[in-house]
Design a protein around this motif. Sequence first.
Motif, PDB file in Angstrom:
ATOM      1  N   THR A  23      -9.271   1.033 -38.004  1.00  0.00           N
ATOM      2  CA  THR A  23     -10.356   0.411 -37.255  1.00  0.00           C
ATOM      3  C   THR A  23     -11.656   0.463 -38.052  1.00  0.00           C
ATOM      4  O   THR A  23     -11.749   1.124 -39.091  1.00  0.00           O
ATOM      5  CB  THR A  23     -10.577   1.150 -35.925  1.00  0.00           C
ATOM      6  N   LYS A  24     -12.655  -0.225 -37.520  1.00  0.00           N
ATOM      7  CA  LYS A  24     -13.967  -0.245 -38.155  1.00  0.00           C
ATOM      8  C   LYS A  24     -14.574   1.170 -38.169  1.00  0.00           C
ATOM      9  O   LYS A  24     -15.160   1.594 -39.166  1.00  0.00           O
ATOM     10  CB  LYS A  24     -14.896  -1.190 -37.390  1.00  0.00           C
ATOM     11  N   GLN A  25     -14.404   1.918 -37.092  1.00  0.00           N
ATOM     12  CA  GLN A  25     -14.929   3.278 -37.012  1.00  0.00           C
ATOM     13  C   GLN A  25     -14.284   4.188 -38.049  1.00  0.00           C
ATOM     14  O   GLN A  25     -14.963   4.977 -38.715  1.00  0.00           O
ATOM     15  CB  GLN A  25     -14.716   3.866 -35.603  1.00  0.00           C
ATOM     16  N   LYS A  26     -12.967   4.061 -38.199  1.00  0.00           N
ATOM     17  CA  LYS A  26     -12.240   4.890 -39.162  1.00  0.00           C
ATOM     18  C   LYS A  26     -12.651   4.530 -40.601  1.00  0.00           C
ATOM     19  O   LYS A  26     -12.842   5.424 -41.441  1.00  0.00           O
ATOM     20  CB  LYS A  26     -10.728   4.699 -38.972  1.00  0.00           C
ATOM     21  N   SER A  50     -22.246   3.715 -42.202  1.00  0.00           N
ATOM     22  CA  SER A  50     -22.358   3.395 -40.783  1.00  0.00           C
ATOM     23  C   SER A  50     -21.514   2.161 -40.448  1.00  0.00           C
ATOM     24  O   SER A  50     -21.116   1.404 -41.332  1.00  0.00           O
ATOM     25  CB  SER A  50     -23.823   3.130 -40.427  1.00  0.00           C
ATOM     26  N   GLN A  51     -21.259   1.969 -39.170  1.00  0.00           N
ATOM     27  CA  GLN A  51     -20.505   0.798 -38.733  1.00  0.00           C
ATOM     28  C   GLN A  51     -21.287  -0.479 -39.002  1.00  0.00           C
ATOM     29  O   GLN A  51     -20.707  -1.532 -39.240  1.00  0.00           O
ATOM     30  CB  GLN A  51     -20.172   0.905 -37.247  1.00  0.00           C
ATOM     31  N   ARG A  52     -22.595  -0.370 -38.995  1.00  0.00           N
ATOM     32  CA  ARG A  52     -23.444  -1.517 -39.318  1.00  0.00           C
ATOM     33  C   ARG A  52     -23.205  -1.961 -40.766  1.00  0.00           C
ATOM     34  O   ARG A  52     -23.165  -3.145 -41.069  1.00  0.00           O
ATOM     35  CB  ARG A  52     -24.896  -1.118 -39.110  1.00  0.00           C
ATOM     36  N   GLU A 103     -28.823   4.446 -42.333  1.00  0.00           N
ATOM     37  CA  GLU A 103     -29.069   5.381 -41.254  1.00  0.00           C
ATOM     38  C   GLU A 103     -30.548   5.729 -41.216  1.00  0.00           C
ATOM     39  O   GLU A 103     -31.119   6.180 -42.195  1.00  0.00           O
ATOM     40  CB  GLU A 103     -28.239   6.640 -41.473  1.00  0.00           C
ATOM     41  N   ALA A 155     -15.520   3.291 -41.525  1.00  0.00           N
ATOM     42  CA  ALA A 155     -16.878   3.805 -41.720  1.00  0.00           C
ATOM     43  C   ALA A 155     -16.855   5.299 -42.037  1.00  0.00           C
ATOM     44  O   ALA A 155     -17.561   5.762 -42.942  1.00  0.00           O
ATOM     45  CB  ALA A 155     -17.732   3.536 -40.482  1.00  0.00           C
ATOM     46  N   SER A 156     -16.022   6.047 -41.340  1.00  0.00           N
ATOM     47  CA  SER A 156     -15.964   7.490 -41.608  1.00  0.00           C
ATOM     48  C   SER A 156     -15.311   7.783 -42.959  1.00  0.00           C
ATOM     49  O   SER A 156     -15.749   8.695 -43.672  1.00  0.00           O
ATOM     50  CB  SER A 156     -15.231   8.223 -40.484  1.00  0.00           C
TER      51      SER A 156
END
Length: 151
Positions: free
Chosen positions: A14-17, A25-27, A108, A19-20
């Motif tokens: 996913t996008k969250q994964k 950031s997700q942005r 950020e 990003a991490s």
Amino acid sequence: MKNLDPQDAAVLITKQKLASLLSISQRQVNRLMDDGCPTIRIGNAPRFDYEAVREWLIKRENEEDAHVDSRDWLKVKDIAEQLQVKRDKVLYWIATGKLQAVNLNTGEPSRRAMYRVKRSALDAFLLTKQVLVPPKLPRRKKRPAVTRRYE
């Protein structure tokens, strides 16, 4: 975008994964998608093949390195040392818009700004600060003192 194979579904993230994993950031992931990052859409949700994204980022970084000469960009610290002023003075010039700079840390808001200034922008700024010294005028000759005698 790729067509989805049932075997690929297990390796998609996913996008969250993403990003991490990339420590961004997700942005920033959204910006990468706008720049052409390999994406697979499942319904309305984007999914990513991590290896394909890593290869794309490496390829993109190599292309950028070919176009950008790092000697063209200066750090705030280097400018302050070169001009013999404090770092805060250079940051003031950037904040007021007198010196054009690029903030590399836009992801950020909690992190400190990391500015780079193009050498040509610094040269243009210094031209605006240039003081023209007027030519030295010849000194006036003193008149000889006149003494009058009264008799």
